[in-house]
Scaffold this motif. Structure first.
Motif, PDB file in Angstrom:
ATOM      1  N   THR A  52       0.836  -1.200   0.000  1.00 28.58           N
ATOM      2  CA  THR A  52       0.000   0.000   0.000  1.00 28.58           C
ATOM      3  C   THR A  52       0.874   1.255   0.000  1.00 28.58           C
ATOM      4  O   THR A  52       0.622   2.206  -0.753  1.00 28.58           O
ATOM      5  CB  THR A  52      -0.927   0.008   1.246  1.00 28.58           C
ATOM      6  OG1 THR A  52      -1.586  -1.245   1.301  1.00 28.58           O
ATOM      7  CG2 THR A  52      -1.925   1.134   1.208  1.00 28.58           C
ATOM      8  N   LEU A  53       1.920   1.239   0.846  1.00 30.74           N
ATOM      9  CA  LEU A  53       2.837   2.391   0.884  1.00 30.74           C
ATOM     10  C   LEU A  53       3.459   2.645  -0.489  1.00 30.74           C
ATOM     11  O   LEU A  53       3.588   3.780  -0.942  1.00 30.74           O
ATOM     12  CB  LEU A  53       3.996   2.102   1.843  1.00 30.74           C
ATOM     13  CG  LEU A  53       3.845   2.407   3.317  1.00 30.74           C
ATOM     14  CD1 LEU A  53       5.162   2.102   4.040  1.00 30.74           C
ATOM     15  CD2 LEU A  53       3.518   3.897   3.489  1.00 30.74           C
ATOM     16  N   ASP A  56       0.939   4.074  -2.883  1.00 30.99           N
ATOM     17  CA  ASP A  56       0.734   5.496  -2.581  1.00 30.99           C
ATOM     18  C   ASP A  56       1.882   6.350  -3.120  1.00 30.99           C
ATOM     19  O   ASP A  56       1.682   7.448  -3.632  1.00 30.99           O
ATOM     20  CB  ASP A  56       0.622   5.721  -1.063  1.00 30.99           C
ATOM     21  CG  ASP A  56      -0.655   5.100  -0.493  1.00 30.99           C
ATOM     22  OD1 ASP A  56      -1.539   4.721  -1.310  1.00 30.99           O
ATOM     23  OD2 ASP A  56      -0.763   4.973   0.743  1.00 30.99           O
ATOM     24  N   ARG A  57       3.092   5.817  -2.971  1.00 25.17           N
ATOM     25  CA  ARG A  57       4.283   6.558  -3.419  1.00 25.17           C
ATOM     26  C   ARG A  57       4.226   6.759  -4.940  1.00 25.17           C
ATOM     27  O   ARG A  57       4.537   7.835  -5.454  1.00 25.17           O
ATOM     28  CB  ARG A  57       5.530   5.757  -3.037  1.00 25.17           C
ATOM     29  CG  ARG A  57       6.838   6.420  -3.359  1.00 25.17           C
ATOM     30  CD  ARG A  57       7.086   7.582  -2.417  1.00 25.17           C
ATOM     31  NE  ARG A  57       8.359   8.242  -2.675  1.00 25.17           N
ATOM     32  CZ  ARG A  57       8.555   9.131  -3.647  1.00 25.17           C
ATOM     33  NH1 ARG A  57       7.563   9.454  -4.443  1.00 25.17           N
ATOM     34  NH2 ARG A  57       9.732   9.678  -3.832  1.00 25.17           N
ATOM     35  N   ALA A  59       1.501   6.682  -6.780  1.00 23.52           N
ATOM     36  CA  ALA A  59       0.374   7.571  -7.094  1.00 23.52           C
ATOM     37  C   ALA A  59       0.783   9.027  -6.887  1.00 23.52           C
ATOM     38  O   ALA A  59       0.448   9.906  -7.689  1.00 23.52           O
ATOM     39  CB  ALA A  59      -0.828   7.214  -6.232  1.00 23.52           C
ATOM     40  N   ALA A  60       1.586   9.282  -5.837  1.00 21.76           N
ATOM     41  CA  ALA A  60       2.047  10.651  -5.560  1.00 21.76           C
ATOM     42  C   ALA A  60       2.938  11.155  -6.700  1.00 21.76           C
ATOM     43  O   ALA A  60       3.030  12.355  -6.965  1.00 21.76           O
ATOM     44  CB  ALA A  60       2.795  10.693  -4.236  1.00 21.76           C
TER      45      ALA A  60
END
Ligand SMILES: Cn1cncc1C[C@H](N)C(=O)O
Ligand code: BAL
Ligand SMILES: [Zn+2]
Ligand SMILES: [Zn+2]
Length: 491
Positions: A52-53, A56-57, A59-60
């Motif tokens: 998940t991390l 997210d990274r 996606a950022a």
């Protein structure tokens, strides 16, 4: 882009990376803090949190992220365990740009402070320019170096379309990945031009390298069982066939003290060494003493550079990893374990066939066991098999990476093979038929899978730069190749 514009861009990017060093290290600290051990079932939640991390990274970064659910797998005891998702990411779709797909893994090998770590394995700690922590070099550091290199580009100008395949089961055999690649071959991979993996080490502590081959690995379990409960060694010792005694004899029959595997036929299909190839090995720079120091052992099985490299890269090896069910804690326990499972693996090379290797191992162990006249139950299985990989170093990928290395490190890389295995390397090659390169940024003394694993600050930061420089080089080279091939078709 003109070459002067590209060198201005390069300078800006390198400056940006230097200025943001502490942010890059902070990123790595956050990732290392997650105990994403894929080997021990109890940590599976952490692997999933790590995915998940990572999603997210990405996606950022502006990437489109698809976390593909792979369902679950069954442990030998019958327990069902969820598989972490595989992340497929995508950033940029300019048809003028080449599409480079990066593969990395964010799971790690097990680590405990008590194993002999000087610092807490899950707290990234800098000592004398080295960043210590589980996953620092295998493989969280290189994955972040690539992502951060992409990020610096995005702030400026994208010259490459990026794709990402990030998994969380590499250290447990990349379960489910092959099927996903097959399913995505006509979709996600259809517009990929090049595939880069950065999940291995240089041959030297200082000199950069590019990797064009790796060994496969066939992992075996050999189980010996006498009954359903452990027994008192005073009450039963001396009157029964002990499973551990059988197992030790079986394990002892696998390899002789010179390192030669004793399984009949195992060397039969190993590609013969040509004179030309031997010469290639002679010209490789390799510091035997440095390598010995990195390992901490006093003596190797072979005394010359050529023999060592041949036996690491293009001959098979057999390692014994452990015994499940054995009493291994400190102190004395006078018990006869009822069931023990030996674990060993054979790093295999072209053109060994996994199914043939499996048959040879099973026949050999059954033969040794039958001579013991033991009434115990023997079960041999091969829970995992990964094939070796070999690439063509004339591919544009290697040319672009070589130029990037020259720019950042000021010297040409070693062209090397690797004794370890990234199962996906061969899967990518076979399924997608795209070119694959291993582009390591970690040094030979990083201690993958060992206590006190590290990546140096220098390698992490310069590694980020070398990836950025590579993006510029592959984009230039790709455009050039396409212009030439278009001209050819027009004529
Ligand atoms: C999980 N596994 C089993 N064999 C090989 C592996 C992959 C791991 N990277 C290694 O080379 O050790
Ligand atoms: N560095 C080789 C592959 C692995 O152990 O993860
Ligand atoms: Zn790895
Ligand atoms: Zn590993």
């Amino acid at each position: 882009m003109s070459s002067s514009a590209s060198s201005v861009l390069e300078t800006q990017i390198f400056q940006y990376i230097d200025v943001h060093q502490s942010d890059l290290i902070k990123d790595l600290k956050e990732w290392v803090a997650v105990e994403s051990d894929s080997v021990q079932p109890d940590f599976r939640k952490e692997v999933i949190r790590m995915m998940t991390l990572t999603a997210d990274r990405l996606a950022a970064l502006g990437a489109t992220v698809n976390s593909v659910n792979l369902g679950s797998h069954q442990l030998p005891d019958g327990q069902d365990l969820p598989l972490p998702p595989v992340i497929l990411g995508e950033l940029g779709k300019d048809p003028q740009n080449p599409t480079v797909c990066f593969y990395g893994h964010v799971d790690v090998q097990p680590a405990k402070k008590e194993d002999g770590w000087k610092t807490d394995p899950y707290t990234l700690t800098e000592i004398n320019g080295n960043l210590y922590g589980r996953g620092a070099t295998d493989n969280k550091g290189p994955v972040l170096a690539w992502i951060n290199a992409v990020e610096t580009f995005r702030a400026l100008k994208l010259v490459v379309n990026f794709k990402f395949v990030i998994e969380g089961m590499e250290e447990a055999g990349s379960l489910g990945l092959e099927k996903l690649l097959e399913e995505e071959n006509q979709c996600f991979f259809s517009d990929v031009d090049y595939i880069v993996i950065s999940d291995n080490l240089w041959l030297s502590n200082k000199k950069p390298a590019l990797t064009y081959g790796s060994r496969g690995n066939a992992c075996f379990s050999v189980e010996v069982e006498c009954g359903d409960k452990d027994l008192h060694s005073g009450t039963f010792g001396g009157i029964i066939h002990e499973p551990m005694t059988d197992l030790i004899a079986l394990l002892d029959s696998l390899v002789d003290p010179t390192g030669r595997i004793q399984i009949p036929g195992i060397y039969d299909s190993v590609t013969a060494l040509t004179e030309e190839e031997r010469k290639l090995y002679e010209s490789i720079e390799f510091d035997l003493e440095e390598h010995k120091n990195n390992s901490g052992v006093k003596k190797f099985l072979y005394g010359t550079k050529e023999e060592i490299l041949l036996h690491l890269w293009r001959y098979p090896s057999l390692s014994i990893h452990g015994i499940e069910g054995a009493f291994h804690e400190p102190g004395i326990k006078t018990v006869i374990p009822a069931k023990v499972i030996g674990k060993f693996s054979i790093r295999q090379v072209p053109h060994m066939d996994l199914l043939v290797v499996k048959r040879q191992v099973v026949e050999h162990l059954e033969g040794v066991f039958s001579k013991r006249n033991s009434p115990n139950k023997l079960k041999v299985s091969m829970p995992l098999g990964a094939k070796p990989w070999l690439a063509d170093i004339n591919d544009p990928l290697f040319k672009a990476a070589r130029r990037a290395i020259k720019t950042v490190f000021g010297e040409d890389p070693d062209f090397i093979r690797d004794g370890s295995t990234v199962p996906v390397a061969r899967m990518f090659q076979t399924i997608t038929q795209k070119s694959v390169m291993m582009f390591p940024i970690g040094a030979a003394d990083d201690g993958e899978h060992s206590q006190n694993e590290k990546i140096s600050r220098h390698n992490y930061i310069e590694g980020t730069k070398v990836f950025a420089a590579f993006f510029l080089e592959i984009s230039k080279l790709h455009r050039h190749l396409h212009k030439t091939s278009n001209m050819e078709t027009n004529n």
